[in-house]
Motif scaffolding. Structure first.
Motif, short mmCIF file in Angstrom:
data_model
loop_
_atom_site.label_atom_id
_atom_site.label_comp_id
_atom_site.label_asym_id
_atom_site.label_seq_id
_atom_site.Cartn_x
_atom_site.Cartn_y
_atom_site.Cartn_z
N LEU A 287 0.87 -1.17 0.00
CA LEU A 287 0.00 0.00 0.00
C LEU A 287 0.90 1.22 0.00
CD1 LEU A 287 -2.62 -1.11 2.70
CD2 LEU A 287 -3.00 -0.98 0.24
N LEU A 288 0.66 2.20 -0.87
CA LEU A 288 1.66 3.26 -1.02
C LEU A 288 1.12 4.65 -1.35
CD1 LEU A 288 1.84 3.33 -4.36
CD2 LEU A 288 3.37 1.41 -3.97
N TRP A 289 -0.09 4.77 -1.89
CA TRP A 289 -0.55 6.08 -2.33
C TRP A 289 -0.58 7.09 -1.19
CZ3 TRP A 289 -5.18 4.60 -6.04
CH2 TRP A 289 -4.67 4.34 -7.32
N ALA A 370 -9.11 9.63 2.57
CA ALA A 370 -8.45 9.97 1.31
C ALA A 370 -8.00 8.72 0.56
CB ALA A 370 -7.25 10.89 1.57
N TYR A 371 -7.56 7.70 1.31
CA TYR A 371 -7.06 6.47 0.69
C TYR A 371 -7.56 5.25 1.47
CZ TYR A 371 -3.99 9.68 -1.79
OH TYR A 371 -3.51 10.70 -2.57
N PRO A 372 -8.85 4.93 1.32
CA PRO A 372 -9.40 3.82 2.08
C PRO A 372 -8.82 2.47 1.64
CG PRO A 372 -11.01 4.62 0.49
CD PRO A 372 -9.87 5.60 0.48
N SER A 373 -8.66 1.59 2.62
CA SER A 373 -8.14 0.24 2.36
C SER A 373 -8.78 -0.72 3.35
CB SER A 373 -6.62 0.21 2.50
OG SER A 373 -6.14 -1.12 2.46
N PRO A 374 -9.08 -1.95 2.94
CA PRO A 374 -9.64 -2.92 3.88
C PRO A 374 -8.58 -3.58 4.75
CG PRO A 374 -9.44 -3.92 1.72
CD PRO A 374 -9.03 -2.48 1.57
N GLY A 375 -7.31 -3.21 4.55
CA GLY A 375 -6.23 -3.89 5.25
C GLY A 375 -5.86 -5.17 4.52
N ASN A 431 -3.71 -6.68 -0.86
CA ASN A 431 -3.81 -5.32 -0.35
C ASN A 431 -4.36 -4.43 -1.45
OD1 ASN A 431 -2.49 -5.01 2.48
ND2 ASN A 431 -1.15 -6.41 1.38
N LEU A 432 -5.31 -3.57 -1.10
CA LEU A 432 -6.01 -2.77 -2.10
C LEU A 432 -6.33 -1.41 -1.51
CD1 LEU A 432 -8.82 -4.11 -4.39
CD2 LEU A 432 -9.21 -1.98 -3.12
N GLU A 433 -6.29 -0.38 -2.35
CA GLU A 433 -6.65 0.97 -1.91
C GLU A 433 -7.26 1.73 -3.07
OE1 GLU A 433 -3.15 3.32 -0.88
OE2 GLU A 433 -1.93 2.03 -2.16
N THR A 434 -8.02 2.78 -2.74
CA THR A 434 -8.61 3.62 -3.76
C THR A 434 -8.32 5.08 -3.44
OG1 THR A 434 -10.74 4.00 -2.64
CG2 THR A 434 -10.52 1.98 -3.95
N ARG A 435 -8.66 5.92 -4.39
CA ARG A 435 -8.54 7.37 -4.17
C ARG A 435 -9.88 7.89 -3.65
NH1 ARG A 435 -3.71 8.96 -6.32
NH2 ARG A 435 -2.88 7.74 -8.08
N GLY A 436 -10.07 7.78 -2.34
CA GLY A 436 -11.23 8.37 -1.68
C GLY A 436 -12.56 7.73 -1.99
#
Length: 456
Positions: A287-289, A370-375, A431-436
C-alpha cells in the motif's frame, strides 16, 4: 548431513524438539562464529520458557570458537540492535519466536553496526556450516559476562520527543505478557524524573512464558478488541500493544479503533520530514498512495523497497533515508542503526499529536478517507501461482501501471492492488486501496476475492 529446516530467509525459527533444540542452537553459535568471525557478540532473550537455554547453548558455541559473549538478559529485539551498535561490537543475537506458537523458538542475528544477517548476507552460509557440523575450535575459549545498556537505550528513546512540548496523555499499554513491560516500566520512571505528563494504564503487563492471554499478536482481531475496549473503558487518549519481542507496535485511537499500520507509516513520514526537510522515506509496495502523497506534500522523496527488513535496511543505507516503514507495523530509523523499533513509533506519534494539538483519530481519519483500504486480506488457495495468474489475467489489460517488485501490483486511475504469495504456506495476501472511494474499494475487493475463492 541433515538439513536444518529452522533457517528462513531472514532469521531462524522452528518447532521445539524437531526443528530447534539446544544442540542445534550450539551448532548455530559455532557456525555464526566461523562465518562472521566476530570477537564479541551481544545476546538477549524474550520471555519464552526455552529462550534462556537456547541462548546459553548458542553462547557456548560462540565461546568454544573463541568469541566473548555479552549477555543483556530479558529484552526486546531492538535492544540487541541498540547494544550491538552502541557497544561497537561484532554482532548480536536475539533469542525469540515473536508471535509464533508457544512450542516454537528462534534467533535473529546481526553483524557489526547491527546490519542484518539474511540469506544474502551470511545466513545461508551459517546454515550450511551448522549442517556440516565441522568446526575449528579455539585454543583459548571466550568468556561470558553480563552487561547493561538499558540506561543509554532509554535515553536514546526519549531523544525522539520534545519533552517541553509534550501534552498530558493517558495511554493504555498492552504488553501481551511479553518482553515489553520492563522497558515500559523504565520509561515510566524516566518520564516521572523529567516531568513528562504521560500516564500508563497497564494490561497483560507481567512477562509470562505461559502467555495466559494468548501469544501476543495484535494483528489478531480478538486481541485488537481487547485493547480497544480498555482504551474506551479508561477514556484513554490512545492505546498501544506489542508483539512478543516488541519490534512492532500497534495503535488504537481514543474511540478504541485499531489503526492499520499503513496509516502510521504516513504519520511517521510526516513527523520525520518536519524535522528533516527533503529527506528520503522508504516504503514497501503493498500500500503506497497515502505514503507517497504525504511525503510529496512535505517535500520529501518517497522510495519503494521490496517487502522485508533486510531489503528495507539495505536501501535505507544506500539512500541515507531517515525513516522506512512497512504496513505490517515494522518501522526503521536511521538514528537507530537503520533498524526497526516498536518503541520509537509511538513516541513519535505522541510527539506529533502534541505538536499539532490534536488527537490520533483526527489525523488518521483524514488519511483513511483519502485512501481507504480494507487492510491485508489472506486467502488460502490450492496453488498460489495459478491464483495470482488468474487475477492478473482479469485486470492487467485495463491497468495503467504494473509493478512486480513484490508479487504483482496493478494500478488504475482510481484504485490499485498488490497480490503476493506467502513463502511458507499456500496463502495469497491481498492489499487494495482507492482514491477516496470506499464503495469502489469494497467492490474491487469482493471481485478479486471471488476469483481467489474459485481457486481455493
Amino acid at each position: 548431513m541433515s538439513e536444518l529446516t529452522c533457517f528462513k530467509a531472514y532469521d531462524i525459527r522452528g518447532k521445539l524438539g524437531t526443528e530447534l533444540d539446544t544442540s542445534i542452537a550450539y551448532r548455530i553459535g559455532c557456525a555464526y562464529a566461523q562465518v562472521i568471525n566476530p570477537t564479541k557478540v551481544v545476546v538477549g532473550e524474550d520471555v519464552r520458557a526455552t529462550s534462556n537455554e537456547i541462548k546459553n547453548a548458542f553462547a557456548q558455541g560462540l565461546m568454544d570458537m573463541g568469541v566473548d559473549v555479552l549477555d543483556i538478559g530479558l529484552c526486546g529485539t531492538e535492544e540487541i540492535y541498540f547494544a550491538t551498535k552502541f557497544l561497537g561490537i561484532s554482532g548480536g543475537a536475539m533469542i525469540t519466536a515473536s508471535h509464533n506458537p508457544i512450542d516454537y523458538n528462534g534467533l535473529k542475528l546481526v553483524r557489526e553496526d547491527s546490519k542484518p544477517v539474511s540469506n544474502d548476507t551470511g545466513l545461508l552460509d551459517i546454515k550450511l556450516s551448522a549442517e556440516k557440523n565441522d568446526f575449528t575450535f579455539a585454543d583459548v575459549k571466550g568468556t561470558m559476562s553480563v552487561v547493561d545498556t538499558t540506561k543509554e537505550y532509554i535515553e536514546h528513546l526519549i531523544g525522539y520527543v520534545a519533552i517541553d512540548t509534550l501534552k498530558p496523555m493517558r495511554i493504555v499499554v498492552n504488553g501481551g505478557n511479553g518482553a515489553a513491560a520492563p522497558t515500559l516500566d523504565r520509561l515510566e520512571v524516566a518520564f516521572k524524573q523529567k516531568n513528562i505528563p504521560i500516564e500508563f494504564i497497564k494490561m497483560n503487563h507481567e512477562p509470562d512464558s505461559t502467555f495466559p492471554n494468548g501469544i501476543p499478536n495484535p494483528l489478531l482481531h480478538e486481541q485488537q478488541a481487547v485493547t480497544g475496549d480498555q482504551v474506551k473503558a479508561h477514556k484513554a487518549d490512545l492505546g498501544i500493544a506489542w508483539d512478543g519481542d516488541f519490534d512492532r507496535c500497534f495503535l488504537w485511537d481514543s474511540d478504541g479503533r485499531f489503526i492499520e499500520g499503513y496509516y502510521i507509516v504516513g504519520l511517521l513520514a510526516e513527523a520525520f520530514l518536519l524535522k528533516n526537510p527533503g529527506a528520503s522515506i522508504i516504503h514497501d509496495p503493498r500500500l503506497l498512495w497515502n505514503t507517497i502523497d504525504i511525503v510529496e506534500q512535505n517535500g520529501g522523496k518517497a522510495i519503494q523497497s521490496q517487502t522485508g527488513h533486510a531489503y528495507i535496511k539495505e536501501i535505507m543505507r544506500k539512500e541515507d533515508a531517515v525513516y522506512g516503514g512497512e504496513m505490517s507495523a515494522h518501522h526503521y530509523f536511521k538514528d537507530f542503526a537503520y533498524c526497526d523499533s516498536g518503541m520509537i513509533p509511538w513516541l513519535l506519534v505522541v510527539d506529533l499529536l502534541s505538536r499539532r494539538s490534536t488527537d490520533l483519530q483526527t489525523l488518521v481519519s483524514k488519511r483513511m478517507t483519502a485512501y481507504p483500504s480494507p487492510g491485508e486480506i489472506n486467502r488460502k488457495v490450492a496453488d498460489a501461482d495459478v491464483a495470482i495468474v488468474a487475477v492478473r489475467a482479469k485486470f492487467e489489460a485495463d491497468s495503467i501501471a504494473i509493478d512486480t517488485t513484490d508479487g504483482v501490483s496493478l494500478s488504475f486511475e482510481q484504485w490499485r492492488f498488490n497480490l503476493r504469495k506467502s513463502n511458507t504456506e499456500p496463502v495469497v495476501r491481498l492489499n487494495l486501496e482507492t482514491r477516496g472511494d470506499a464503495v469502489l474499494m469494497q467492490a474491487k475487493t469482493d471481485e478479486i476475492l471471488a476469483i481467489l475463492d474459485a481457486h481455493a
